[in-house]
Enzyme design. Structure first.
Site, PDB file in Angstrom:
ATOM      1  N   THR A  95     -25.452 -13.172  70.568  1.00  0.00           N
ATOM      2  CA  THR A  95     -26.778 -13.136  69.944  1.00  0.00           C
ATOM      3  C   THR A  95     -27.440 -14.498  69.936  1.00  0.00           C
ATOM      4  OG1 THR A  95     -26.244 -11.254  68.560  1.00  0.00           O
ATOM      5  CG2 THR A  95     -27.976 -12.682  67.757  1.00  0.00           C
ATOM      6  N   TYR A  97     -32.274  -6.285  69.802  1.00  0.00           N
ATOM      7  CA  TYR A  97     -32.515  -7.331  70.817  1.00  0.00           C
ATOM      8  C   TYR A  97     -31.447  -7.170  71.894  1.00  0.00           C
ATOM      9  CZ  TYR A  97     -28.589  -9.168  68.231  1.00  0.00           C
ATOM     10  OH  TYR A  97     -27.384  -9.280  67.599  1.00  0.00           O
ATOM     11  N   THR A 110     -20.896 -12.951  67.935  1.00  0.00           N
ATOM     12  CA  THR A 110     -20.220 -12.954  66.626  1.00  0.00           C
ATOM     13  C   THR A 110     -19.173 -11.847  66.520  1.00  0.00           C
ATOM     14  OG1 THR A 110     -21.908 -11.488  65.701  1.00  0.00           O
ATOM     15  CG2 THR A 110     -22.260 -13.877  65.465  1.00  0.00           C
ATOM     16  N   ASP A 111     -19.251 -10.816  67.377  1.00  0.00           N
ATOM     17  CA  ASP A 111     -18.349  -9.669  67.203  1.00  0.00           C
ATOM     18  C   ASP A 111     -16.875 -10.043  67.326  1.00  0.00           C
ATOM     19  OD1 ASP A 111     -20.273  -6.840  68.542  1.00  0.00           O
ATOM     20  OD2 ASP A 111     -20.608  -8.251  66.887  1.00  0.00           O
ATOM     21  N   LYS A 171     -15.758 -11.915  60.555  1.00  0.00           N
ATOM     22  CA  LYS A 171     -17.091 -11.348  60.372  1.00  0.00           C
ATOM     23  C   LYS A 171     -16.943 -10.199  59.376  1.00  0.00           C
ATOM     24  CE  LYS A 171     -20.988  -9.438  63.019  1.00  0.00           C
ATOM     25  NZ  LYS A 171     -21.443  -9.094  64.391  1.00  0.00           N
ATOM     26  N   GLU A 212       7.138  -1.662  50.480  1.00  0.00           N
ATOM     27  CA  GLU A 212       7.287  -0.197  50.545  1.00  0.00           C
ATOM     28  C   GLU A 212       8.000   0.253  51.817  1.00  0.00           C
ATOM     29  OE1 GLU A 212       2.945   0.704  48.928  1.00  0.00           O
ATOM     30  OE2 GLU A 212       4.118   2.539  49.215  1.00  0.00           O
TER      31      GLU A 212
END
Ligand code: DAS
Length: 355
Positions: free
Chosen positions: A38, A52, A118-119, A191, A312
């Site tokens: 981006t 975008y 950013t992903d 993120k 557990e």
């Protein structure tokens, strides 16, 4: 103007030129490696903050868009990829890592900035934190809005990233991420919001802040990284295939078996709560472990805690690994690097506790 005044004017301007040249010679040398995302995105209207096309603007335009960078450092750019980061592969990580390592060895490079979508930024940041043997600042930066939008965040994020990469105080802190005025360690940051500028958080908090080009530090990383790592990008040409399966009510073994069938050397279980495993899935994981697939318990519960070993699930008995505080996508990165050096679950567990 009298000759004596003229002479002193020339002397003063010559001195100014000499000083600014000397100053320029002292400026940090920062390289910006652009990969897309981006921060290189473009929308059709200033009102498009979320609609975008990512990975459109080339690195020289990104640099030209922030002329104040030259007050911080001598900056040059290189376009490594031009992709949205959800499309990053292990091969992209290896290529980028080798490029950064080569630059870090150059005496005329003081710091490196990577512009990135950013992903999967958090995955690349952790990967580089694990494999780069350097103390030089390596700073990854993205943006949540394209540069064409009102209140775009990319310009200031890039300015901040160059400020961090130019600062001697950033050295030896591992790979860093600058987003939204904060400095995070590449190990912890994730993120956590998909559409706000305040999107990146670290469960144990940021390392510091950047304000008006100055860095302010409040803590340092506690885990092994960069020059303290046992991994080495220069000796890495392929990462081990590792997949992630989500835990939820009504879960079945189908995904785990399919991943093993597809060649996964380890499966990250993104479990409920403390990395819990449904009773309907445990036998299949035991069977896959018996066939040599590593089983690593992480949690779908986001940040601020950690998966406790033998709580557990009898991890010792099953020969399973816990991902400690690493989220599933970070656990995948560490497992894919670690499995290039060991196939022993106990060795893997040591690495998950140390990195
Ligand atoms: N698709 C996203 C990416 O490239 C855009 C972004 O947020 O950077 O990661």
């Amino acid at each position: 103007m009298k000759p004596v005044q003229l002479r002193s004017l020339f002397a003063a301007s010559a001195l100014f030129v000499a000083c600014s040249a000397a100053f320029a010679a002292d400026k940090p040398q920062v390289v910006i490696l652009a990969t897309g995302g981006t921060i290189a995105g473009a929308g059709t209207s200033v009102a498009n903050s979320a609609t975008y096309q990512a990975a459109k603007v080339p690195v020289d335009k990104l640099i030209a868009g922030v002329p104040e960078l030259k007050n911080l450092a001598d900056v040059r750019g290189d376009q490594v990829f031009q992709i949205a980061s959800e499309s990053f592969t292990n091969e992209h990580l290896i290529t980028l890592g080798k490029r950064v390592a080569a630059l870090a060895r150059q005496p005329d490079v003081d710091g490196i900035v990577i512009t990135h979508g950013t992903d999967t930024l958090e995955e690349t940041a952790f990967f580089l934190n694990l494999v780069l043997k350097t103390d030089k600042p390596v700073v990854i930066v993205g943006s949540m809005r394209p540069g064409t939008a009102m209140s775009a965040d990319g310009m200031l994020n890039l300015y901040n990233a160059v400020a961090v990469a130019s600062s001697k105080d950033s050295a030896g802190k591992g790979v860093l991420v600058t987003m939204n005025d904060e400095i995070h360690t590449g190990r912890d940051v994730a993120k956590t919001v998909n559409i706000k500028t305040e999107a990146f958080k670290s469960p144990w908090g940021p390392l510091g802040m950047i304000v008006e080009g100055k860095t302010y530090w409040f803590r340092a990383p506690a885990k092994r990284h960069t020059s303290g790592t046992e991994f080495d990008i220069d000796k890495l040409d392929k990462l081990a295939p590792v997949d992630i399966a989500y835990g939820y009510g009504n879960a079945t073994p189908t995904a785990y078996r399919a991943f093993a069938q597809g060649g996964a050397k380890a499966i990250i279980h993104a479990g409920t709560g403390n990395g819990s495993v449904s009773g309907a899935v445990v036998p299949a994981l035991q069977e896959l472990r018996g066939k040599g697939v590593q089983i690593i318990r992480s949690s779908r519960v986001v940040g601020g805690g950690f998966v406790l070993r033998n709580a557990e699930q009898p991890d010792d008995k099953y020969d399973w690994v816990v991902a400690h505080d690493l989220n599933p996508q970070k656990a995948r990165i560490l497992a894919s690097v670690a499995l290039t050096r060991t196939t022993e679950a106990k060795e893997l567990q040591r690495m998950f506790m140390e990195y």
